[in-house]
Design an enzyme around this catalytic site. Structure first.
Site, PDB file in Angstrom:
ATOM      1  N   SER A 106       0.708  -1.335  -0.237  1.00 57.15           N
ATOM      2  CA  SER A 106       0.048  -0.058  -0.008  1.00 57.15           C
ATOM      3  C   SER A 106       0.936   1.294   0.055  1.00 57.15           C
ATOM      4  O   SER A 106       1.657   1.504   0.873  1.00 57.15           O
ATOM      5  CB  SER A 106      -0.857   0.145   1.220  1.00 57.15           C
ATOM      6  N   HIS A 124      -1.259  -2.163  -3.922  1.00 56.94           N
ATOM      7  CA  HIS A 124      -2.381  -1.847  -3.403  1.00 56.94           C
ATOM      8  C   HIS A 124      -2.705  -0.534  -3.363  1.00 56.94           C
ATOM      9  O   HIS A 124      -2.079   0.412  -2.929  1.00 56.94           O
ATOM     10  CB  HIS A 124      -2.325  -2.534  -1.930  1.00 56.94           C
ATOM     11  N   ASP A 179      -5.052   2.627  -2.545  1.00 55.50           N
ATOM     12  CA  ASP A 179      -6.169   3.256  -1.785  1.00 55.50           C
ATOM     13  C   ASP A 179      -6.824   4.241  -2.226  1.00 55.50           C
ATOM     14  O   ASP A 179      -6.213   5.423  -2.257  1.00 55.50           O
ATOM     15  CB  ASP A 179      -5.483   3.468  -0.474  1.00 55.50           C
ATOM     16  N   MET A 206      -9.980   6.959  -1.697  1.00 51.45           N
ATOM     17  CA  MET A 206     -10.688   7.559  -0.726  1.00 51.45           C
ATOM     18  C   MET A 206     -11.511   8.844  -1.472  1.00 51.45           C
ATOM     19  O   MET A 206     -10.901   9.597  -2.157  1.00 51.45           O
ATOM     20  CB  MET A 206     -10.030   7.951   0.525  1.00 51.45           C
ATOM     21  N   HIS A 237      -8.371  -0.580  -4.362  1.00 50.30           N
ATOM     22  CA  HIS A 237      -8.981  -0.646  -3.098  1.00 50.30           C
ATOM     23  C   HIS A 237     -10.020   0.505  -3.241  1.00 50.30           C
ATOM     24  O   HIS A 237      -9.655   1.653  -2.573  1.00 50.30           O
ATOM     25  CB  HIS A 237      -8.408  -0.904  -1.988  1.00 50.30           C
ATOM     26  N   MET A 268     -12.259   2.852  -1.303  1.00 50.78           N
ATOM     27  CA  MET A 268     -12.993   3.046  -0.150  1.00 50.78           C
ATOM     28  C   MET A 268     -14.114   4.310  -0.591  1.00 50.78           C
ATOM     29  O   MET A 268     -13.765   5.289  -0.354  1.00 50.78           O
ATOM     30  CB  MET A 268     -12.221   3.533   0.885  1.00 50.78           C
ATOM     31  N   MET A 272     -10.970  -6.171   6.287  1.00 50.86           N
ATOM     32  CA  MET A 272     -10.068  -5.137   6.687  1.00 50.86           C
ATOM     33  C   MET A 272      -9.898  -5.223   8.390  1.00 50.86           C
ATOM     34  O   MET A 272     -10.502  -5.583   8.777  1.00 50.86           O
ATOM     35  CB  MET A 272     -11.191  -3.446   6.881  1.00 50.86           C
ATOM     36  N   ASP A 286      -6.098  -6.347   5.139  1.00 51.63           N
ATOM     37  CA  ASP A 286      -5.767  -5.085   4.834  1.00 51.63           C
ATOM     38  C   ASP A 286      -5.803  -4.123   6.172  1.00 51.63           C
ATOM     39  O   ASP A 286      -6.800  -3.988   6.868  1.00 51.63           O
ATOM     40  CB  ASP A 286      -6.337  -4.266   3.817  1.00 51.63           C
TER      41      ASP A 286
HETATM   42  C1  DX5 Z   1      -6.695   1.834   4.968  1.00 53.11           C
HETATM   43  C2  DX5 Z   1      -6.170   1.273   3.844  1.00 53.11           C
HETATM   44  C3  DX5 Z   1      -4.978   0.577   4.134  1.00 53.11           C
HETATM   45  C4  DX5 Z   1      -3.549   1.168   4.591  1.00 53.11           C
HETATM   46  C5  DX5 Z   1      -2.700   0.094   5.175  1.00 53.11           C
HETATM   47  O1  DX5 Z   1      -7.756   2.566   4.896  1.00 53.11           O
HETATM   48  O2  DX5 Z   1      -7.192   0.585   3.103  1.00 53.11           O
HETATM   49  O3  DX5 Z   1      -4.394  -0.249   2.802  1.00 53.11           O
HETATM   50  O4  DX5 Z   1      -3.083   2.055   3.859  1.00 53.11           O
HETATM   51  O5  DX5 Z   1      -1.571   0.592   5.646  1.00 53.11           O
HETATM   52  P1  DX5 Z   1      -0.901   0.274   6.959  1.00 53.11           P
HETATM   53  O6  DX5 Z   1      -0.242  -1.157   6.627  1.00 53.11           O
HETATM   54  O7  DX5 Z   1       0.022   1.290   7.441  1.00 53.11           O
HETATM   55  O8  DX5 Z   1      -1.853  -0.268   7.942  1.00 53.11           O
HETATM   56 ZN    ZN Z   2      -6.486  -0.490   1.426  1.00 47.15          ZN
END
Ligand code: DX5
Ligand code: ZN
Length: 212
Positions: A6, A30, A32, A34, A63, A65, A134, A172
């Site tokens: 990530s 990965h 992320d 948002m 991913h 979100m 999650m 994750d």
């Molecule tokens: C959280 C994300 C994760 C996050 C993981 O909302 O979906 O992918 O970046 O990061 P770490 O490994 O630092 O928890």
């Molecule tokens: Zn994620």
């Protein structure tokens, strides 16, 4: 165990060099995404994903979100995602969103937040290529692993074996050298962000996780 990096907490000031060298050691990247609605944070969008696509051949595990993932599938598919994962808690028709992702030529994943049980996605399991559990509340990197995720990945592995399902089991949030041993025998891959990105020697940490 395979590793998905990530890049949420990556320092983007020297992104090309850092991203290239980190990507070399891992199995997936990965991404992320948002929207400041599904989660209280903003990250980056499909143009950044498309830019990063030029720097590595590793598969992108995107991913979403997002509250309305169904409106962004084609953009993230065109940006170069191999997997697109969205949340069952989002405001969308789950089955048609899965089909939309597949119609875009991408593998479809479904994700559950810490308060959502595996039972709530059971009817979709025959149709998905990835299930993302999650192990933190989505929204931020660097949070503490929630042990309640362990039983969920275990259950998903049992269901997969019993029914001959094809999905990859992914987890994750808060994955590091101490927490990964609790889940490594149940998952196919694990997402790790801050543990790798914030390390002085990231390759050493990638190797620790890969050996599990
Ligand atoms: C959280 C994300 C994760 C996050 C993981 O909302 O979906 O992918 O970046 O990061 P770490 O490994 O630092 O928890
Ligand atoms: Zn994620």
């Amino acid at each position: 165990m395979k590793i998905a990096l990530s890049i949420l907490t990556l320092d983007f000031s020297n992104v090309e060099n850092k991203f290239r060298s980190l990507a070399e050691g891992v199995d997936y990247i990965h991404m992320d995404i948002m929207d400041a609605e599904f989660v209280p944070n903003i990250s980056f969008g499909y143009s950044i994903v498309a830019n990063l696509r030029k720097l590595t051949d590793k598969p992108f595990d995107t991913h979403l979100m997002m509250m309305h993932p169904q409106n962004y599938i084609n953009q993230f598919a065109s940006a170069g995602s191999q997997y697109i994962t969205f949340h069952v808690e989002a405001d969308c028709d789950v089955m048609s969103t899965i089909n939309q992702i597949k119609d875009a030529g991408v593998k479809a994943g479904i994700s559950i937040k810490p308060n959502t049980s595996v039972e709530e996605i059971e009817k979709y399991l025959p149709y998905v290529d990835m299930v993302l559990v999650m192990s933190v509340e989505p929204g931020f990197g660097g949070q503490k692993f929630m042990p309640s995720a362990i039983d969920k990945v275990k259950k998903l592995k049992e269901l997969k074996e019993k029914n001959n399902y094809n999905y990859l089991i992914n987890i994750d949030g808060g994955i590091n050298g101490e927490t990964a041993p609790y889940i490594s025998k149940y998952v196919d891959l694990a997402v790790s962000g801050s543990y790798i990105c914030n390390a002085t020697n990231p390759d050493e940490r990638i190797e620790i996780l890969k050996k599990l």
